[in-house]
Design a protein around this motif. Structure first.
Motif, PDB file in Angstrom:
ATOM      1  N   ASP A 249       1.383  -1.552  -0.436  1.00  0.00           N
ATOM      2  CA  ASP A 249      -0.087  -0.153  -0.354  1.00  0.00           C
ATOM      3  C   ASP A 249       0.355   1.146  -0.081  1.00  0.00           C
ATOM      4  O   ASP A 249       1.482   1.942   0.789  1.00  0.00           O
ATOM      5  N   PRO A 250       1.023   1.784  -1.241  1.00  0.00           N
ATOM      6  CA  PRO A 250       2.174   3.044  -1.127  1.00  0.00           C
ATOM      7  C   PRO A 250       1.625   4.555  -0.508  1.00  0.00           C
ATOM      8  O   PRO A 250       1.913   4.897  -0.270  1.00  0.00           O
ATOM      9  N   GLN A 251       0.005   4.617  -0.828  1.00  0.00           N
ATOM     10  CA  GLN A 251      -0.640   5.659   0.181  1.00  0.00           C
ATOM     11  C   GLN A 251      -0.246   4.889   2.134  1.00  0.00           C
ATOM     12  O   GLN A 251       0.194   6.120   2.938  1.00  0.00           O
ATOM     13  N   LYS A 252      -0.042   4.104   2.402  1.00  0.00           N
ATOM     14  CA  LYS A 252      -0.051   4.001   3.437  1.00  0.00           C
ATOM     15  C   LYS A 252       1.739   4.401   3.821  1.00  0.00           C
ATOM     16  O   LYS A 252       2.348   4.788   4.880  1.00  0.00           O
ATOM     17  N   ARG A 253       2.362   3.798   3.297  1.00  0.00           N
ATOM     18  CA  ARG A 253       3.634   4.366   3.302  1.00  0.00           C
ATOM     19  C   ARG A 253       4.040   6.018   3.230  1.00  0.00           C
ATOM     20  O   ARG A 253       4.850   6.201   4.080  1.00  0.00           O
ATOM     21  N   LEU A 254       3.616   6.174   2.417  1.00  0.00           N
ATOM     22  CA  LEU A 254       3.459   7.813   2.624  1.00  0.00           C
ATOM     23  C   LEU A 254       3.049   8.371   3.692  1.00  0.00           C
ATOM     24  O   LEU A 254       3.783   9.407   4.051  1.00  0.00           O
ATOM     25  N   ASP A 255       2.079   7.880   4.305  1.00  0.00           N
ATOM     26  CA  ASP A 255       1.318   8.242   5.022  1.00  0.00           C
ATOM     27  C   ASP A 255       2.632   7.628   6.850  1.00  0.00           C
ATOM     28  O   ASP A 255       2.564   8.988   7.782  1.00  0.00           O
TER      29      ASP A 255
ATOM     30  N   GLU B  47       6.730  14.268  11.094  1.00  0.00           N
ATOM     31  CA  GLU B  47       6.133  14.545  12.423  1.00  0.00           C
ATOM     32  C   GLU B  47       7.585  14.428  13.430  1.00  0.00           C
ATOM     33  O   GLU B  47       7.570  14.613  14.702  1.00  0.00           O
ATOM     34  N   ASP B  48       7.751  13.350  13.763  1.00  0.00           N
ATOM     35  CA  ASP B  48       8.289  12.546  14.610  1.00  0.00           C
ATOM     36  C   ASP B  48       9.496  13.229  15.428  1.00  0.00           C
ATOM     37  O   ASP B  48       9.976  13.435  15.910  1.00  0.00           O
ATOM     38  N   ILE B  49      10.334  13.185  14.639  1.00  0.00           N
ATOM     39  CA  ILE B  49      11.397  14.201  13.853  1.00  0.00           C
ATOM     40  C   ILE B  49      11.988  15.409  14.282  1.00  0.00           C
ATOM     41  O   ILE B  49      13.093  15.823  15.041  1.00  0.00           O
TER      42      ILE B  49
ATOM     43  N   SER C   8      15.477  24.571   8.984  1.00  0.00           N
ATOM     44  CA  SER C   8      14.499  25.513  10.089  1.00  0.00           C
ATOM     45  C   SER C   8      14.873  25.848  11.474  1.00  0.00           C
ATOM     46  O   SER C   8      14.517  26.637  12.025  1.00  0.00           O
ATOM     47  N   ILE C   9      14.778  24.420  11.367  1.00  0.00           N
ATOM     48  CA  ILE C   9      15.081  23.713  13.000  1.00  0.00           C
ATOM     49  C   ILE C   9      15.660  24.921  14.162  1.00  0.00           C
ATOM     50  O   ILE C   9      15.163  25.006  15.066  1.00  0.00           O
ATOM     51  N   GLN C  10      16.977  25.120  13.221  1.00  0.00           N
ATOM     52  CA  GLN C  10      18.187  25.578  14.315  1.00  0.00           C
ATOM     53  C   GLN C  10      18.192  26.507  13.614  1.00  0.00           C
ATOM     54  O   GLN C  10      19.361  27.963  14.033  1.00  0.00           O
ATOM     55  N   CYS C  11      17.107  27.507  13.369  1.00  0.00           N
ATOM     56  CA  CYS C  11      17.473  29.030  12.559  1.00  0.00           C
ATOM     57  C   CYS C  11      16.124  29.863  12.243  1.00  0.00           C
ATOM     58  O   CYS C  11      15.109  29.019  11.151  1.00  0.00           O
ATOM     59  N   GLY C  12      15.688  31.181  13.383  1.00  0.00           N
ATOM     60  CA  GLY C  12      14.335  31.134  13.637  1.00  0.00           C
ATOM     61  C   GLY C  12      13.294  30.235  14.039  1.00  0.00           C
ATOM     62  O   GLY C  12      14.368  29.358  15.098  1.00  0.00           O
ATOM     63  N   ASP C  13      12.394  30.989  14.297  1.00  0.00           N
ATOM     64  CA  ASP C  13      11.032  30.333  14.328  1.00  0.00           C
ATOM     65  C   ASP C  13      11.354  28.931  14.542  1.00  0.00           C
ATOM     66  O   ASP C  13      10.859  28.132  12.868  1.00  0.00           O
ATOM     67  N   ARG C  14      10.720  27.666  15.417  1.00  0.00           N
ATOM     68  CA  ARG C  14      10.562  26.134  14.980  1.00  0.00           C
ATOM     69  C   ARG C  14       9.046  26.556  14.422  1.00  0.00           C
ATOM     70  O   ARG C  14       8.923  25.422  13.835  1.00  0.00           O
ATOM     71  N   GLY C  15       8.351  27.641  14.864  1.00  0.00           N
ATOM     72  CA  GLY C  15       7.042  27.400  14.644  1.00  0.00           C
ATOM     73  C   GLY C  15       7.128  26.349  12.703  1.00  0.00           C
ATOM     74  O   GLY C  15       5.928  25.487  12.852  1.00  0.00           O
ATOM     75  N   PRO C  16       7.253  26.958  11.860  1.00  0.00           N
ATOM     76  CA  PRO C  16       7.022  26.332  10.550  1.00  0.00           C
ATOM     77  C   PRO C  16       7.186  25.010  10.430  1.00  0.00           C
ATOM     78  O   PRO C  16       6.140  24.254  10.122  1.00  0.00           O
ATOM     79  N   ALA C  17       8.495  24.715  10.995  1.00  0.00           N
ATOM     80  CA  ALA C  17       8.615  23.269  11.101  1.00  0.00           C
ATOM     81  C   ALA C  17       8.010  22.226  12.017  1.00  0.00           C
ATOM     82  O   ALA C  17       7.534  21.477  11.259  1.00  0.00           O
ATOM     83  N   LEU C  18       7.193  22.690  13.114  1.00  0.00           N
ATOM     84  CA  LEU C  18       6.647  22.055  13.253  1.00  0.00           C
ATOM     85  C   LEU C  18       5.180  21.762  13.407  1.00  0.00           C
ATOM     86  O   LEU C  18       4.401  20.718  13.119  1.00  0.00           O
ATOM     87  N   ARG C  19       4.842  22.667  12.151  1.00  0.00           N
ATOM     88  CA  ARG C  19       3.538  22.534  11.607  1.00  0.00           C
ATOM     89  C   ARG C  19       4.182  22.052  10.035  1.00  0.00           C
ATOM     90  O   ARG C  19       2.481  22.287   9.465  1.00  0.00           O
ATOM     91  N   VAL C  20       4.601  21.906   9.796  1.00  0.00           N
ATOM     92  CA  VAL C  20       4.903  20.987   8.215  1.00  0.00           C
ATOM     93  C   VAL C  20       3.905  20.128   8.452  1.00  0.00           C
ATOM     94  O   VAL C  20       3.539  19.405   7.158  1.00  0.00           O
ATOM     95  N   SER C  21       3.776  18.804   9.306  1.00  0.00           N
ATOM     96  CA  SER C  21       3.013  18.050   8.884  1.00  0.00           C
ATOM     97  C   SER C  21       2.317  17.746   8.300  1.00  0.00           C
ATOM     98  O   SER C  21       1.382  17.219   7.699  1.00  0.00           O
ATOM     99  N   ARG C  22       1.246  18.839   9.303  1.00  0.00           N
ATOM    100  CA  ARG C  22       0.110  19.555   9.050  1.00  0.00           C
ATOM    101  C   ARG C  22      -0.283  19.480   7.184  1.00  0.00           C
ATOM    102  O   ARG C  22      -0.474  19.235   6.375  1.00  0.00           O
ATOM    103  N   VAL C  23       0.335  20.773   6.723  1.00  0.00           N
ATOM    104  CA  VAL C  23       1.338  21.053   5.527  1.00  0.00           C
ATOM    105  C   VAL C  23       1.092  19.479   4.554  1.00  0.00           C
ATOM    106  O   VAL C  23       0.548  19.692   3.753  1.00  0.00           O
ATOM    107  N   LEU C  24       1.961  18.583   4.751  1.00  0.00           N
ATOM    108  CA  LEU C  24       2.401  17.712   4.508  1.00  0.00           C
ATOM    109  C   LEU C  24       1.198  16.610   4.164  1.00  0.00           C
ATOM    110  O   LEU C  24       0.347  17.132   2.893  1.00  0.00           O
ATOM    111  N   ARG C  25       0.411  16.906   5.562  1.00  0.00           N
ATOM    112  CA  ARG C  25      -0.754  15.646   4.872  1.00  0.00           C
ATOM    113  C   ARG C  25      -1.907  16.959   4.492  1.00  0.00           C
ATOM    114  O   ARG C  25      -2.826  15.624   3.607  1.00  0.00           O
TER     115      ARG C  25
END
Lengths: 205, 205
Positions: B93-99, B106-108, B176-193
């Motif tokens: 199931d490639p879709q499950k692999r993507l998910d 998100e975890d890392i 971006s995790i190490q320069c600037g606001d971490r916010g965008p990086a922490l929200r990227v999983s939502r963007v990806l989904r």
DNA sequence: CTTCGATGATACCGATCGGTAACAAGCCAT
DNA sequence: ATGGCTTGTTACCGATCGGTATCATCGAAG
């Protein structure tokens, strides 16, 4: 090791624009720090490239770390100047400002910055807590805020998530320039334009 | 982790997980190179952290540069293992692999990698042409290809542009995790989904 | 036990690192 | 010309860099 570096400071000490040592040093640091990394360049190499010597360097910067801070501030100021120019060019039209910014992004990804974002690169080499990291972090934060404000002014419906996405795409493109295929980075301007064209807007329609 | 292959009972130095010097050295290099940067860590510090000495280090790696190459290869192998695990978990199931990959992202971003992508960081510090850059670049290229293949298998209509976008978002988040606001990086999983949910697909429906 | 390869320990190498002392030479304003 | 301030020059400092030579020690296989 070849000490052969092409110092473009040909308008040397005779009275040119960059005749003052401090400016020459900062210009040399900009070149060398960007090309080789802040930790890979010694102060003596910078002084040489600036056509001066270590002693004069230390009269203007009390340590290498402080020179790095000045380097970061210089880069941040340059980045701010780009935004300023864009704002001045289209003071009444936020959409045109966005378009101009995408043009700028496309240009630098295609023609300059073969080593990515100088500020991000510096952050990679500096420990958390280094005074230059404060400069870098606040600059990046500010840049994202600028995008949010621009999206809001251009009447996009969700400025914050949109700014996140655009910001990360741009940052990713710049770091990817020097690791892996350059293709994705070179194609990011198209992605950005498409994003701006399709993102939902507030109000009419 | 610790797929240790030491079959001997004579595990000394550190509790027995990695008794052989080469493994200890590589593990120490992984830690120190990542935390401080490849140029900021000396070989002696690595040897010390590995509970051995410089001489033994140089018996296993003929130079620091070669140790850096081994470090890059190790990281690339770990990255490949993540994909392997995801493939094995959902072979049909490639879709499950993507998910699953988005979950991993998100975890890392939320829990690990406070210093971003180790391979990208190393690339920043190394000159173009350094042997380790070859490893890094081919790994990143491979990773994007993996995304393309996955999007194609999951019947997305435009796998290439989609892979570009997802790849750059992820790379941008990590830097971006190490320069600037971490916010965008922490929200990227939502963007990806959201991206995966809304991107057009081939065929039925 | 002996043998042998792998490791530890230490001392050392030349080069370079960031940073400073001391003094000569230049500049510009008075 | 005279000061005072900025630069240039050189030599130097202790520390550390990547890398090596030498020899003692250890573990396991024969």
């Amino acid at each position: 090791m070849s000490t052969a570096q092409s110092s473009k400071l040909t308008d040397v000490k005779g009275g040119g624009v960059a005749s003052r040592p401090r400016e020459r040093i900062l210009a040399a640091a900009k070149e060398l720090f960007y090309r080789h990394g802040v930790n890979a360049v010694g102060v003596e190499a910078i002084a040489d490239a600036a056509l001066t010597n270590k002693m004069t360097l230390y009269r203007h910067f009390k340590s290498k770390d402080e020179l790095i801070v000045a380097y970061a501030r210089e880069l941040a100021a340059e980045g701010g100047a780009v935004w300023q120019r864009i704002d001045d060019a289209h003071p009444e039209d936020p959409q045109k400002r966005l378009d101009a910014w995408v043009d700028y992004v496309e240009d630098i990804l295609k023609n300059r910055f073969e080593r990515g974002c100088a500020l991000a690169n510096a952050a990679v080499e500096l420990q958390p807590g280094h005074p230059a990291r404060t400069v870098i972090e606040s600059y990046k934060k500010q840049k994202r805020e600028k995008l949010v404000a621009l999206f809001a002014a251009a009447r996009y419906r969700d400025p914050d998530p949109l700014a996140d996405e655009v910001f990360l795409l741009f940052e990713g493109a710049r770091i990817s320039i020097q690791c892996g295929d350059r293709g994705p980075a070179l194609r990011v301007s198209r992605v950005l334009r498409q994003l701006l064209a399709n993102a939902p807007r507030r109000g009419r329609r």
